[in-house]
Design a protein around this motif. Sequence first.
Motif, PDB file in Angstrom:
ATOM      1  N   ILE A   1     -10.687   6.267  11.111  1.00 11.79           N
ATOM      2  CA  ILE A   1     -10.424   4.841  11.039  1.00 11.79           C
ATOM      3  C   ILE A   1      -8.925   4.643  10.901  1.00 11.79           C
ATOM      4  O   ILE A   1      -8.241   5.468  10.294  1.00 11.79           O
ATOM      5  N   TYR A   2      -8.416   3.597  11.491  1.00 10.64           N
ATOM      6  CA  TYR A   2      -7.023   3.223  11.267  1.00 10.64           C
ATOM      7  C   TYR A   2      -7.038   2.017  10.346  1.00 10.64           C
ATOM      8  O   TYR A   2      -7.455   0.922  10.729  1.00 10.64           O
ATOM      9  N   LEU A   3      -6.615   2.239   9.106  1.00  3.31           N
ATOM     10  CA  LEU A   3      -6.601   1.184   8.097  1.00  3.31           C
ATOM     11  C   LEU A   3      -5.275   1.274   7.358  1.00  3.31           C
ATOM     12  O   LEU A   3      -4.984   2.286   6.712  1.00  3.31           O
ATOM     13  N   THR A   4      -4.472   0.252   7.458  1.00  3.72           N
ATOM     14  CA  THR A   4      -3.172   0.270   6.789  1.00  3.72           C
ATOM     15  C   THR A   4      -3.349   0.047   5.286  1.00  3.72           C
ATOM     16  O   THR A   4      -4.401  -0.387   4.816  1.00  3.72           O
ATOM     17  N   GLY A   5      -2.289   0.305   4.553  1.00  6.48           N
ATOM     18  CA  GLY A   5      -2.378   0.229   3.100  1.00  6.48           C
ATOM     19  C   GLY A   5      -2.380  -1.163   2.526  1.00  6.48           C
ATOM     20  O   GLY A   5      -2.696  -1.348   1.356  1.00  6.48           O
ATOM     21  N   GLN A   6      -2.018  -2.165   3.336  1.00  6.38           N
ATOM     22  CA  GLN A   6      -1.892  -3.520   2.814  1.00  6.38           C
ATOM     23  C   GLN A   6      -2.785  -4.532   3.536  1.00  6.38           C
ATOM     24  O   GLN A   6      -2.458  -5.714   3.585  1.00  6.38           O
ATOM     25  N   THR A   7      -3.910  -4.080   4.060  1.00  8.38           N
ATOM     26  CA  THR A   7      -4.846  -4.998   4.704  1.00  8.38           C
ATOM     27  C   THR A   7      -5.673  -5.667   3.605  1.00  8.38           C
ATOM     28  O   THR A   7      -6.822  -5.337   3.335  1.00  8.38           O
ATOM     29  N   TRP A   8      -5.075  -6.644   2.942  1.00 11.41           N
ATOM     30  CA  TRP A   8      -5.620  -7.144   1.689  1.00 11.41           C
ATOM     31  C   TRP A   8      -6.843  -8.027   1.869  1.00 11.41           C
ATOM     32  O   TRP A   8      -7.650  -8.159   0.944  1.00 11.41           O
ATOM     33  N   TYR A   9      -7.033  -8.608   3.034  1.00 10.89           N
ATOM     34  CA  TYR A   9      -8.260  -9.382   3.230  1.00 10.89           C
ATOM     35  C   TYR A   9      -9.483  -8.451   3.272  1.00 10.89           C
ATOM     36  O   TYR A   9     -10.566  -8.825   2.854  1.00 10.89           O
ATOM     37  N   ALA A  10      -9.295  -7.236   3.794  1.00  9.62           N
ATOM     38  CA  ALA A  10     -10.381  -6.260   3.761  1.00  9.62           C
ATOM     39  C   ALA A  10     -10.664  -5.847   2.323  1.00  9.62           C
ATOM     40  O   ALA A  10     -11.823  -5.726   1.903  1.00  9.62           O
ATOM     41  N   LEU A  11      -9.598  -5.620   1.544  1.00  9.72           N
ATOM     42  CA  LEU A  11      -9.784  -5.289   0.132  1.00  9.72           C
ATOM     43  C   LEU A  11     -10.545  -6.392  -0.588  1.00  9.72           C
ATOM     44  O   LEU A  11     -11.422  -6.113  -1.417  1.00  9.72           O
TER      45      LEU A  11
ATOM     46  N   ALA B   1       2.410  -0.804   4.672  1.00  5.16           N
ATOM     47  CA  ALA B   1       2.503  -1.842   5.699  1.00  5.16           C
ATOM     48  C   ALA B   1       1.140  -2.485   5.882  1.00  5.16           C
ATOM     49  O   ALA B   1       0.108  -1.951   5.450  1.00  5.16           O
ATOM     50  N   ASP B   2       1.141  -3.653   6.538  1.00  9.88           N
ATOM     51  CA  ASP B   2      -0.133  -4.304   6.835  1.00  9.88           C
ATOM     52  C   ASP B   2      -0.515  -4.042   8.291  1.00  9.88           C
ATOM     53  O   ASP B   2       0.170  -3.288   9.002  1.00  9.88           O
ATOM     54  N   GLU B   3      -1.589  -4.673   8.740  1.00  7.35           N
ATOM     55  CA  GLU B   3      -2.127  -4.389  10.070  1.00  7.35           C
ATOM     56  C   GLU B   3      -1.241  -4.871  11.213  1.00  7.35           C
ATOM     57  O   GLU B   3      -1.487  -4.555  12.376  1.00  7.35           O
ATOM     58  N   ALA B   4      -0.194  -5.621  10.888  1.00 11.00           N
ATOM     59  CA  ALA B   4       0.733  -6.101  11.916  1.00 11.00           C
ATOM     60  C   ALA B   4       1.897  -5.148  12.147  1.00 11.00           C
ATOM     61  O   ALA B   4       2.649  -5.323  13.100  1.00 11.00           O
ATOM     62  N   ASN B   5       2.030  -4.135  11.304  1.00 11.12           N
ATOM     63  CA  ASN B   5       3.214  -3.268  11.349  1.00 11.12           C
ATOM     64  C   ASN B   5       2.851  -1.782  11.309  1.00 11.12           C
ATOM     65  O   ASN B   5       2.769  -1.218  10.219  1.00 11.12           O
ATOM     66  N   PRO B   6       2.624  -1.154  12.446  1.00 12.49           N
ATOM     67  CA  PRO B   6       2.622  -1.717  13.797  1.00 12.49           C
ATOM     68  C   PRO B   6       1.296  -2.420  14.079  1.00 12.49           C
ATOM     69  O   PRO B   6       0.318  -2.229  13.336  1.00 12.49           O
TER      70      PRO B   6
ATOM     71  N   ASN C   1       2.792 -12.505  -2.407  1.00  6.60           N
ATOM     72  CA  ASN C   1       1.799 -11.469  -2.136  1.00  6.60           C
ATOM     73  C   ASN C   1       1.964 -10.181  -2.940  1.00  6.60           C
ATOM     74  O   ASN C   1       2.221  -9.105  -2.385  1.00  6.60           O
ATOM     75  N   PRO C   2       1.775 -10.274  -4.255  1.00  2.36           N
ATOM     76  CA  PRO C   2       1.801  -9.065  -5.082  1.00  2.36           C
ATOM     77  C   PRO C   2       0.617  -8.143  -4.804  1.00  2.36           C
ATOM     78  O   PRO C   2       0.642  -6.979  -5.209  1.00  2.36           O
ATOM     79  N   ILE C   3      -0.409  -8.648  -4.118  1.00  2.00           N
ATOM     80  CA  ILE C   3      -1.565  -7.807  -3.802  1.00  2.00           C
ATOM     81  C   ILE C   3      -1.136  -6.644  -2.920  1.00  2.00           C
ATOM     82  O   ILE C   3      -1.583  -5.497  -3.098  1.00  2.00           O
ATOM     83  N   LYS C   4      -0.260  -6.911  -1.959  1.00  5.98           N
ATOM     84  CA  LYS C   4       0.185  -5.856  -1.048  1.00  5.98           C
ATOM     85  C   LYS C   4       0.921  -4.750  -1.801  1.00  5.98           C
ATOM     86  O   LYS C   4       0.676  -3.552  -1.579  1.00  5.98           O
ATOM     87  N   ASP C   5       1.832  -5.148  -2.674  1.00  2.00           N
ATOM     88  CA  ASP C   5       2.573  -4.138  -3.439  1.00  2.00           C
ATOM     89  C   ASP C   5       1.632  -3.328  -4.323  1.00  2.00           C
ATOM     90  O   ASP C   5       1.800  -2.105  -4.481  1.00  2.00           O
ATOM     91  N   TYR C   6       0.655  -3.991  -4.896  1.00  2.00           N
ATOM     92  CA  TYR C   6      -0.330  -3.292  -5.721  1.00  2.00           C
ATOM     93  C   TYR C   6      -1.090  -2.252  -4.907  1.00  2.00           C
ATOM     94  O   TYR C   6      -1.281  -1.109  -5.360  1.00  2.00           O
TER      95      TYR C   6
END
Length: 428
Positions: free
Chosen positions: A196-206, A254-259, A394-399
């Motif tokens: 699976i390709y899942l970035t570390g900051q895809t916070w809506y999935a979390l 990064a989130d799903e936009a990068n790349p 968006n502190p969720i991403k940093d977390y």
Amino acid sequence: MKFRLLAGASSSLLLLTTLLTACSSGSGSGSGSGSGGSDGDSELTVWLMRDSVSAAFQKEFTDAFTAAHPDIHLKVQIQEWDGIGQKVTAALASNDAPDVIEVGNTQVAQYAQSGGLVDLTGKKTDLGGGTWLKGLAEPGAWEGKQYGIPYYAANRVVVYRKDLFQRAGVDPAAIRTRQQWLAATRKLNTGDQQGIYLTGQTWYALAGFIWDEGGDLAVRDGGTWKGALDTPEALAGMRFYKELQALGKGPKDADEANPPQAEVMAGGKVAQIISVPGGANVIAQHNPRLKGKLGFFPIPGKTADKPGAVFTGGSDLVVPAASRHQDAAYTFIKELTGDTWQKKLALAMSYVPNKTSLAPAVASDPGAATMAVGAAEGRATPNTPGWAAVEAENPIKDYMTAALTGRDMRQAAAKASAEITRAMNTAS
């Protein structure tokens, strides 16, 4: 707030993304006085967002509406996304507001709080509110009153490679639980192929995983809001995210936009991503060899009896208090959100209809049909104007990055929760 539901797919997909939960506005004109615009001829000004409907659908609906209501002269104005929040706010505060505005489902609260919207609570039964999607209806309400009428929805699903699943002996129809999903993804995660390709900051999935555990991003505590990422339930959701994310090579910072994740999957070495179904089109555009090789299944739930919770993006329709034709505005809303036109809109745009009872209408569209399954468990972000401030920081991403890179998860969650608490209560 612009919710990037399709973030990372491509520039065209990002436009649709924002559309799935963003705001609407524009400048309206109208003649007459009072709220009973359907008593005698009236010009009804409606703001819809760019690409929320196709030109063909707009013409079909406008022609039919005009024929059915010859005393209402319908004037649809298409609005751009850039700067739309400020435009809506200004319109609601003016004496020359449009009569109907399409707004993002998560933004109704901030507009309702200003006192600029008409309370439509008494219309819920007439509009079939008993079967509205919760992810549209609940954020469309504010302090017990319904201001936003559900218009359309979209949510994430799993987009997968049929050929890679078949080669690995994985049947997507048999993936009903998170544990089954992990087991299948481990089989697919081999050599240079990412399960699976899942970035570390895809916070809506979390958020969906947290909701499945019974937790939330923030909770109301008396008269204030409190960040809730450090609860046992939310931590359990993060632990599952960490386990799933490790079965691929997505960047943790990064989130799903990068790349753009659709472009990554188009490279041919990714078995699945979490995306809206439109992501499959972008993947095929970047790699035509994958056309026909992409399928969909709902994000699995914690147990097999229901799919995983998902963030429901989409739009509601609101009536500004300054509208000069509120009766005619209601007539328009009743038509566009009624069963006949909801079915047509869903098929034309691959949306999820606004009612759970209409899910069969998209059965012929594999992506939309899969979304409709997940939409039954759809949720939205905390229903408060202060949430916009959280997304701005968006502190969720940093977390999430901290939790995925070996830092103490509980401490990172407590820090992020404190930042959410501050942002929400400072803003409101």
